[in-house]
Scaffold this motif. Structure first.
Motif, PDB file in Angstrom:
ATOM      1  N   PRO A  10      -3.275   6.329  -5.772  1.00 21.51           N
ATOM      2  CA  PRO A  10      -2.433   5.158  -5.503  1.00 21.51           C
ATOM      3  C   PRO A  10      -1.476   5.415  -4.346  1.00 21.51           C
ATOM      4  N   HIS A  11      -1.246   4.369  -3.578  1.00 24.46           N
ATOM      5  CA  HIS A  11      -0.382   4.499  -2.410  1.00 24.46           C
ATOM      6  C   HIS A  11       1.085   4.447  -2.795  1.00 24.46           C
ATOM      7  N   GLU A  12       1.395   3.810  -3.918  1.00 23.85           N
ATOM      8  CA  GLU A  12       2.759   3.777  -4.465  1.00 23.85           C
ATOM      9  C   GLU A  12       2.690   3.923  -5.976  1.00 23.85           C
ATOM     10  N   THR A  13       3.570   4.768  -6.525  1.00 24.64           N
ATOM     11  CA  THR A  13       3.741   4.859  -7.982  1.00 24.64           C
ATOM     12  C   THR A  13       5.189   4.512  -8.276  1.00 24.64           C
ATOM     13  N   PHE A  14       5.394   3.306  -8.790  1.00 18.91           N
ATOM     14  CA  PHE A  14       6.737   2.773  -9.017  1.00 18.91           C
ATOM     15  C   PHE A  14       7.181   2.989 -10.469  1.00 18.91           C
ATOM     16  N   LEU A  15       8.416   3.433 -10.634  1.00 22.74           N
ATOM     17  CA  LEU A  15       9.040   3.511 -11.951  1.00 22.74           C
ATOM     18  C   LEU A  15       9.996   2.335 -12.102  1.00 22.74           C
ATOM     19  N   ALA A  16       9.765   1.499 -13.104  1.00 23.51           N
ATOM     20  CA  ALA A  16      10.664   0.360 -13.370  1.00 23.51           C
ATOM     21  C   ALA A  16      11.812   0.834 -14.252  1.00 23.51           C
ATOM     22  N   ASP A  22      13.554   6.342   3.327  1.00 27.62           N
ATOM     23  CA  ASP A  22      12.169   6.165   2.876  1.00 27.62           C
ATOM     24  C   ASP A  22      12.053   4.984   1.909  1.00 27.62           C
ATOM     25  N   GLU A  23      12.687   3.856   2.276  1.00 27.17           N
ATOM     26  CA  GLU A  23      12.698   2.680   1.396  1.00 27.17           C
ATOM     27  C   GLU A  23      11.498   1.765   1.611  1.00 27.17           C
ATOM     28  N   SER A  24      10.797   1.941   2.716  1.00 24.67           N
ATOM     29  CA  SER A  24       9.697   1.025   3.015  1.00 24.67           C
ATOM     30  C   SER A  24       8.495   1.307   2.122  1.00 24.67           C
ATOM     31  N   ILE A  25       7.779   0.231   1.775  1.00 23.70           N
ATOM     32  CA  ILE A  25       6.575   0.342   0.948  1.00 23.70           C
ATOM     33  C   ILE A  25       5.391   0.671   1.855  1.00 23.70           C
ATOM     34  N   HIS A  26       4.561   1.593   1.414  1.00 22.26           N
ATOM     35  CA  HIS A  26       3.458   2.087   2.245  1.00 22.26           C
ATOM     36  C   HIS A  26       2.226   1.177   2.122  1.00 22.26           C
ATOM     37  N   PHE A  27       2.303   0.015   2.761  1.00 22.93           N
ATOM     38  CA  PHE A  27       1.158  -0.892   2.769  1.00 22.93           C
ATOM     39  C   PHE A  27       0.054  -0.321   3.665  1.00 22.93           C
ATOM     40  N   GLN A  28      -1.189  -0.547   3.236  1.00 23.72           N
ATOM     41  CA  GLN A  28      -2.347  -0.055   3.984  1.00 23.72           C
ATOM     42  C   GLN A  28      -3.004  -1.204   4.755  1.00 23.72           C
ATOM     43  N   GLY A  73      -6.188  -1.816   4.640  1.00 19.97           N
ATOM     44  CA  GLY A  73      -7.136  -2.419   3.711  1.00 19.97           C
ATOM     45  C   GLY A  73      -6.496  -2.653   2.354  1.00 19.97           C
ATOM     46  N   LEU A  74      -7.036  -2.007   1.331  1.00 16.51           N
ATOM     47  CA  LEU A  74      -6.521  -2.156  -0.036  1.00 16.51           C
ATOM     48  C   LEU A  74      -5.314  -1.257  -0.259  1.00 16.51           C
ATOM     49  N   THR A  75      -4.224  -1.848  -0.776  1.00 12.96           N
ATOM     50  CA  THR A  75      -3.036  -1.093  -1.192  1.00 12.96           C
ATOM     51  C   THR A  75      -2.966  -1.095  -2.717  1.00 12.96           C
ATOM     52  N   VAL A  76      -2.970   0.099  -3.317  1.00 13.67           N
ATOM     53  CA  VAL A  76      -2.948   0.230  -4.771  1.00 13.67           C
ATOM     54  C   VAL A  76      -1.548   0.657  -5.220  1.00 13.67           C
ATOM     55  N   MET A  77      -0.948  -0.140  -6.112  1.00 10.92           N
ATOM     56  CA  MET A  77       0.372   0.160  -6.662  1.00 10.92           C
ATOM     57  C   MET A  77       0.251   0.382  -8.159  1.00 10.92           C
ATOM     58  N   LEU A  78       0.727   1.552  -8.611  1.00  9.43           N
ATOM     59  CA  LEU A  78       0.721   1.895 -10.030  1.00  9.43           C
ATOM     60  C   LEU A  78       2.139   1.767 -10.568  1.00  9.43           C
ATOM     61  N   PHE A  79       2.312   1.017 -11.661  1.00 10.40           N
ATOM     62  CA  PHE A  79       3.642   0.786 -12.231  1.00 10.40           C
ATOM     63  C   PHE A  79       3.763   1.496 -13.584  1.00 10.40           C
ATOM     64  N   VAL A  80       4.824   2.294 -13.730  1.00 14.56           N
ATOM     65  CA  VAL A  80       5.109   2.976 -14.995  1.00 14.56           C
ATOM     66  C   VAL A  80       6.526   2.622 -15.423  1.00 14.56           C
ATOM     67  N   GLY A  81       6.834   2.887 -16.684  1.00 15.15           N
ATOM     68  CA  GLY A  81       8.171   2.578 -17.213  1.00 15.15           C
ATOM     69  C   GLY A  81       8.095   2.224 -18.683  1.00 15.15           C
ATOM     70  N   VAL A  82       9.176   2.446 -19.412  1.00 16.35           N
ATOM     71  CA  VAL A  82       9.191   2.172 -20.842  1.00 16.35           C
ATOM     72  C   VAL A  82       9.133   0.670 -21.081  1.00 16.35           C
ATOM     73  N   ASN A  83       8.743   0.310 -22.292  1.00 19.60           N
ATOM     74  CA  ASN A  83       8.638  -1.108 -22.644  1.00 19.60           C
ATOM     75  C   ASN A  83      10.017  -1.763 -22.640  1.00 19.60           C
ATOM     76  N   GLY A  84      10.071  -2.988 -22.138  1.00 23.27           N
ATOM     77  CA  GLY A  84      11.309  -3.761 -22.189  1.00 23.27           C
ATOM     78  C   GLY A  84      12.197  -3.667 -20.971  1.00 23.27           C
ATOM     79  N   GLU A  87     -14.164  -7.492  -3.693  1.00 23.74           N
ATOM     80  CA  GLU A  87     -13.652  -8.823  -3.344  1.00 23.74           C
ATOM     81  C   GLU A  87     -12.687  -8.809  -2.162  1.00 23.74           C
ATOM     82  N   GLY A  88     -12.491  -7.650  -1.555  1.00 23.68           N
ATOM     83  CA  GLY A  88     -11.621  -7.580  -0.382  1.00 23.68           C
ATOM     84  C   GLY A  88     -10.171  -7.865  -0.695  1.00 23.68           C
ATOM     85  N   ILE A  89      -9.687  -7.352  -1.818  1.00 17.96           N
ATOM     86  CA  ILE A  89      -8.291  -7.564  -2.222  1.00 17.96           C
ATOM     87  C   ILE A  89      -7.352  -6.757  -1.325  1.00 17.96           C
ATOM     88  N   ASP A  90      -6.194  -7.336  -0.998  1.00 25.05           N
ATOM     89  CA  ASP A  90      -5.187  -6.646  -0.175  1.00 25.05           C
ATOM     90  C   ASP A  90      -4.267  -5.764  -1.013  1.00 25.05           C
TER      91      ASP A  90
END
Length: 429
Positions: A344-350, A216-222, A224-235, A306-309
């Protein structure tokens, strides 16, 4: 064919055309092509003397001709000097023209050289090999030293092996499970010498990551609009990763927008705004100390209008205030769904790979706060702790989907387990 066989199985036999070509190249044809010098060796000494005398006469005639030519050229020089005196500026003009011509030639030649010798672009596998070099050499050195110290397979062997694996940041659970499996394999194969288990150790590490083959390594692109939420501690490199991804996706022809939702840190907003300016993508910001959810709402509405991808949202990472952070992320999630229900379609932890087991702790804590779909592994090129990927896979079952290879703007890409395992383990067998 399993992952291990694909990575470290038998090499393919060379094609028959290549074998024939190599044989023809190595064919010795010296007997047919070497000239025979027997006749030359049989030339008599008298003939050699005659030839040398003839050469001397010819040389004397050539010298006489040269003297006459020089005399003629002197007269020509005298005439040209008289002509030059009539036009005193002609010499200066020719020098200027000559210097300009030389400069033009030098510039053109340098341009040609630059065109002829372009810098070769790194392949994806070369990036993995480069960024995992410290991890690979560190683990390989420990493993080689370990096998050099043991002559037989006993209980002390397995205890030392478990400690080595823990030090390599593969995780306590991975180390314990792997050691138990090796004990069973040693009894099954009746292995008495450590070298017999070297390949088995690598094979088990690959199998451990492979599991059921569902990465399940592939990113779930849509569409239309694909929303990616990024979380993670500072630094950990979260904002930098977003900026590099914005560049990557824009280069691929996508319309990209960023949202600076870490409103409690002015530096975070400024950093994302600078990335937006650098890669030429719009960044939605709000006033200082503004409600992050309100900034996200503005970003979502603009993205739809604005029709963002691809819309990437940067959030705060105050893990020490888990309750506040959880409430904030939940609110952001509700706002996102109000505009696009399935997002969101992806919630990434950095995660910073150089923190080793601490990265695993962060992953556990964030997985309690919000559902995670994937991990962005950063700074792997500067650490020997890349084994943490195995620990995350075994203990949390969260796929690594993005990986940072270095500091350059294009040093980020989608994670590929085969490239990673090859870069991590190749050369150890």
């Amino acid at each position: 064919m399993g992952l291990f066989d694909r990575l470290f199985g038998k090499k393919e036999e060379p094609k028959i055309e290549e074998v024939v070509k190599e044989a023809l190249e190595n064919l010795d044809l010296s007997e047919d092509t070497e000239p025979s010098f027997t006749e030359v060796e049989e030339v008599s000494q008298e003939e050699a003397v005659v030839e040398s005398s003839e050469e001397a006469v010819l040389e004397e005639e050539e010298n006489q001709d040269t003297v006459e030519e020089n005399q003629d050229s002197e007269s020509v020089v005298e005439v040209s000097q008289e002509e030059i005196e009539e036009f005193p500026n002609s010499q200066e003009v020719s020098e200027e023209e000559t210097s300009e011509l030389l400069e033009t030639v030098e510039e053109n030649s340098s341009e040609v050289l630059e065109q002829e010798t372009p810098q070769a672009e790194e392949t994806v596998q070369e990036k993995y090999d480069r960024s995992l070099k410290k991890t690979r050499t560190g683990f390989g050195a420990r493993l080689n030293a370990f096998f050099a110290n043991f002559r037989s397979v006993d209980e002390e062997f397995f205890e030392e092996l478990e400690e080595l694996l823990i030090m390599s940041d593969v995780g306590v659970q991975v180390a314990s499970n792997l050691t138990e499996e090796l004990r069973y394999e040693a009894k099954l194969e009746n292995a008495k010498k450590p070298d017999v288990l070297r390949r088995v150790i690598i094979e088990k590490l690959v199998e451990l990551y492979e599991k059921d083959g569902n990465y399940d390594e592939s990113i779930h692109f849509q569409d239309g609009l694909t929303v990616m939420l990024f979380v993670g501690v500072n630094g950990v490199g979260k904002t930098t990763s977003i900026g590099k991804l914005a560049h990557r996706y824009k280069q691929a022809g996508k319309k990209v927008m960023l949202v600076a939702a870490d409103t409690f840190r002015a530096g975070a907003v400024a950093q994302l705004a600078e990335w937006g300016r650098r890669v030429d993508v719009p960044v939605v910001t709000g006033p200082e100390k503004a409600d992050p959810a309100s900034v996200v709402f503005d970003g979502m509405e603009r993205a739809v209008a604005e029709g963002i991808d691809i819309l990437m949202i940067d959030t705060a990472g105050r893990l020490q205030n888990k309750d506040n952070l959880m409430a904030e992320l939940e609110k952001i999630g509700r706002i996102i769904k109000r505009v696009v229900p399935e997002a969101p379609h992806e919630t990434f932890l950095a995660l910073d790979a150089s923190t080793g087991q601490n990265a695993l702790v962060q992953a556990k804590e964030f997985s309690k706060i919000t559902p995670l779909t994937g991990i962005v592994l950063t700074k792997i090129d500067g650490t020997a702790r890349g084994g943490v990927v195995l620990a995350i896979r075994e203990e949390l079952n969260i796929p690594v989907k993005l990986i940072g290879f270095g500091e350059k703007i294009d040093d980020i890409g989608e994670f590929n387990s085969e490239n990673f395992m090859k870069g991590l383990l190749e050369g150890l067998i």
